[in-house]
Design an enzyme around this catalytic site. Structure first.
Site, PDB file in Angstrom:
ATOM      1  N   TYR A  10     -13.667 -13.287  -2.833  1.00  0.00           N
ATOM      2  CA  TYR A  10     -12.787 -12.261  -2.237  1.00  0.00           C
ATOM      3  C   TYR A  10     -13.464 -11.629  -1.025  1.00  0.00           C
ATOM      4  O   TYR A  10     -12.886 -11.546   0.067  1.00  0.00           O
ATOM      5  CB  TYR A  10     -12.457 -11.196  -3.290  1.00  0.00           C
ATOM      6  N   SER A  66     -12.475  -4.875   3.407  1.00  0.00           N
ATOM      7  CA  SER A  66     -12.856  -4.296   2.117  1.00  0.00           C
ATOM      8  C   SER A  66     -14.325  -3.889   2.123  1.00  0.00           C
ATOM      9  O   SER A  66     -15.160  -4.531   2.782  1.00  0.00           O
ATOM     10  CB  SER A  66     -12.610  -5.348   1.029  1.00  0.00           C
TER      11      SER A  66
HETATM   12  N1  LIG Z   1      -6.782  -1.069  -3.523  1.00  0.00           N
HETATM   13  C1  LIG Z   1      -8.054  -1.114  -3.182  1.00  0.00           C
HETATM   14  O1  LIG Z   1      -8.911  -0.430  -3.764  1.00  0.00           O
HETATM   15  C2  LIG Z   1      -8.501  -1.988  -2.047  1.00  0.00           C
HETATM   16  C3  LIG Z   1      -9.862  -1.971  -1.676  1.00  0.00           C
HETATM   17  C4  LIG Z   1     -10.283  -2.773  -0.619  1.00  0.00           C
HETATM   18  C5  LIG Z   1      -9.355  -3.557   0.077  1.00  0.00           C
HETATM   19  N2  LIG Z   1      -8.049  -3.573  -0.331  1.00  0.00           N
HETATM   20  C6  LIG Z   1      -7.123  -4.418   0.419  1.00  0.00           C
HETATM   21  O2  LIG Z   1      -6.010  -3.633   0.809  1.00  0.00           O
HETATM   22  C7  LIG Z   1      -4.821  -4.433   0.810  1.00  0.00           C
HETATM   23  C8  LIG Z   1      -3.749  -3.781  -0.065  1.00  0.00           C
HETATM   24  O3  LIG Z   1      -4.287  -3.638  -1.376  1.00  0.00           O
HETATM   25  P1  LIG Z   1      -3.423  -3.050  -2.574  1.00  0.00           P
HETATM   26  O4  LIG Z   1      -4.361  -2.361  -3.498  1.00  0.00           O
HETATM   27  O5  LIG Z   1      -2.239  -2.325  -2.046  1.00  0.00           O
HETATM   28  O6  LIG Z   1      -2.983  -4.420  -3.255  1.00  0.00           O
HETATM   29  P2  LIG Z   1      -1.549  -4.842  -3.843  1.00  0.00           P
HETATM   30  O7  LIG Z   1      -1.774  -6.110  -4.578  1.00  0.00           O
HETATM   31  O8  LIG Z   1      -0.947  -3.704  -4.586  1.00  0.00           O
HETATM   32  O9  LIG Z   1      -0.713  -5.100  -2.530  1.00  0.00           O
HETATM   33  C9  LIG Z   1      -0.695  -6.336  -1.846  1.00  0.00           C
HETATM   34  C10 LIG Z   1       0.751  -6.770  -1.721  1.00  0.00           C
HETATM   35  O10 LIG Z   1       0.760  -7.988  -0.969  1.00  0.00           O
HETATM   36  C11 LIG Z   1       1.694  -8.881  -1.562  1.00  0.00           C
HETATM   37  N3  LIG Z   1       1.248 -10.249  -1.283  1.00  0.00           N
HETATM   38  C12 LIG Z   1       0.176 -10.899  -1.812  1.00  0.00           C
HETATM   39  N4  LIG Z   1       0.109 -12.141  -1.337  1.00  0.00           N
HETATM   40  C13 LIG Z   1       1.138 -12.283  -0.476  1.00  0.00           C
HETATM   41  C14 LIG Z   1       1.607 -13.358   0.335  1.00  0.00           C
HETATM   42  N5  LIG Z   1       0.992 -14.550   0.327  1.00  0.00           N
HETATM   43  N6  LIG Z   1       2.706 -13.171   1.103  1.00  0.00           N
HETATM   44  C15 LIG Z   1       3.343 -11.971   1.114  1.00  0.00           C
HETATM   45  N7  LIG Z   1       2.962 -10.913   0.349  1.00  0.00           N
HETATM   46  C16 LIG Z   1       1.869 -11.081  -0.434  1.00  0.00           C
HETATM   47  C17 LIG Z   1       1.660  -8.577  -3.054  1.00  0.00           C
HETATM   48  O11 LIG Z   1       2.868  -8.945  -3.706  1.00  0.00           O
HETATM   49  C18 LIG Z   1       1.413  -7.066  -3.068  1.00  0.00           C
HETATM   50  O12 LIG Z   1       2.629  -6.346  -3.195  1.00  0.00           O
HETATM   51  C19 LIG Z   1      -5.246  -5.822   0.349  1.00  0.00           C
HETATM   52  O13 LIG Z   1      -5.498  -6.603   1.493  1.00  0.00           O
HETATM   53  C20 LIG Z   1      -6.538  -5.575  -0.398  1.00  0.00           C
HETATM   54  O14 LIG Z   1      -7.386  -6.696  -0.390  1.00  0.00           O
HETATM   55  C21 LIG Z   1      -7.608  -2.813  -1.354  1.00  0.00           C
END
Ligand SMILES: NC(=O)c1ccc[n+]([C@@H]2O[C@H](COP(=O)([O-])OP(=O)(O)OC[C@H]3O[C@@H](n4cnc5c(N)ncnc54)[C@H](O)[C@@H]3O)[C@@H](O)[C@H]2O)c1
Length: 244
Positions: free
Chosen positions: A149, A124
């Site tokens: 985080y 991130s």
């Molecule tokens: N969206 C952003 O702007 C952003 C920015 C920086 C980093 N990220 C990272 O990108 C990744 C995806 O982000 P996103 O926005 O799609 O988030 P999201 O929450 O929509 O997707 C994450 C998915 O992982 C699943 N999940 C969570 N914990 C779990 C577990 N213990 N076992 C199995 N499944 C689990 C959730 O149900 C969810 O569907 C994450 O790692 C997040 O930290 C996202």
């Protein structure tokens, strides 16, 4: 090529899965459908994805080992995590569990797989934390995370580096900068702004509106992932920042 996408019912995982399917990859998914935000939205995304989606938790090592044995992926795209900076202030242990313990499980499953897959995982932009120099660069020191985080994402980068070093695994961390697009996460700023506008409420702005932020369109994120898969045949560990 076979890809296992963790967090495939999530916002970015859903888009990545669609793109890899379009490209003719063999895709499998994993998600625990937790209720951090609307489970209905996650189910609706998953309903669009015509592949085997395991409903499991990455913290369940036995289940994860079973899935790795069944699927034998060439690439693991690890997106399952507890996201959100503010939530980590009120729910620190969820981050320790999913982002640290769950991540270690994924590393271990990759390491012990008969055909060790390439691991691409979500880090991130928050790892840049208190850095003042702009623009951020991948080569910058990132030793000042200012949320739990961010600290877990930085920890993931370090853990991946260690596994690359010890076991010659190929690992790549992607530092996403606030991602937006269709099927967006309802807990994020643009969704909250849109919702407030639709319901004729004032939008909530932090720091008296005195801020700048980079946003990245989700298709550009998915594009970047493909590039990384192609460009890593010779290196064993790396980090890439996706910028808007
Ligand atoms: N969206 C952003 O702007 C952003 C920015 C920086 C980093 N990220 C990272 O990108 C990744 C995806 O982000 P996103 O926005 O799609 O988030 P999201 O929450 O929509 O997707 C994450 C998915 O992982 C699943 N999940 C969570 N914990 C779990 C577990 N213990 N076992 C199995 N499944 C689990 C959730 O149900 C969810 O569907 C994450 O790692 C997040 O930290 C996202």
């Amino acid at each position: 090529m076979k890809i296992l996408i963790t967090g495939s019912a999530g916002f970015i995982g859903f888009h990545a899965a669609q793109e890899f399917l379009r490209r003719g990859w063999d895709v499998a998914g994993l998600d625990n459908f937790n209720d951090y935000y609307s489970v209905q939205l996650k189910r609706a995304r998953a309903a669009q994805l015509p592949f085997c989606l395991y409903e499991n938790d990455i913290c369940d090592l036995n289940a994860l080992q079973f899935i790795f044995a069944e699927e034998t992926p060439d690439v693991v795209l690890h997106l399952a995590a507890q996201p959100g900076v503010r939530y980590s202030i009120t729910h620190p242990f969820v981050y320790q569990k999913t982002n640290i313990e769950g991540f270690l499980n994924v590393l271990e499953c990759c390491r012990h797989a008969p055909k060790v897959p390439k691991l691409v995982f979500a880090s991130s932009s928050s790892v840049y934390g208190g850095n003042k120099k702009m623009p951020f660069e991948e080569s910058d020191q990132v030793d000042t995370p200012i949320s739990l985080y961010a600290a877990t994402k930085k920890a993931n980068e370090l853990m991946a580096h260690t596994y690359s070093h010890l076991y010659k695994m190929q690992t790549i961390g992607l530092r996403f900068f606030t991602v937006y697009g269709p099927w967006y996460r309802p807990d994020m700023a643009l969704s909250l702004f849109a919702d407030a506008m639709l319901h004729d409420r004032p939008i909530k702005v932090f720091n008296h509106g005195d801020m700048l932020r980079d946003f990245t369109y989700v298709d550009d994120i998915v594009d970047g992932m493909r590039t990384d898969f192609r460009s890593t045949t010779s290196s064993t560990s790396g980090t890439t920042a996706a910028r808007s």
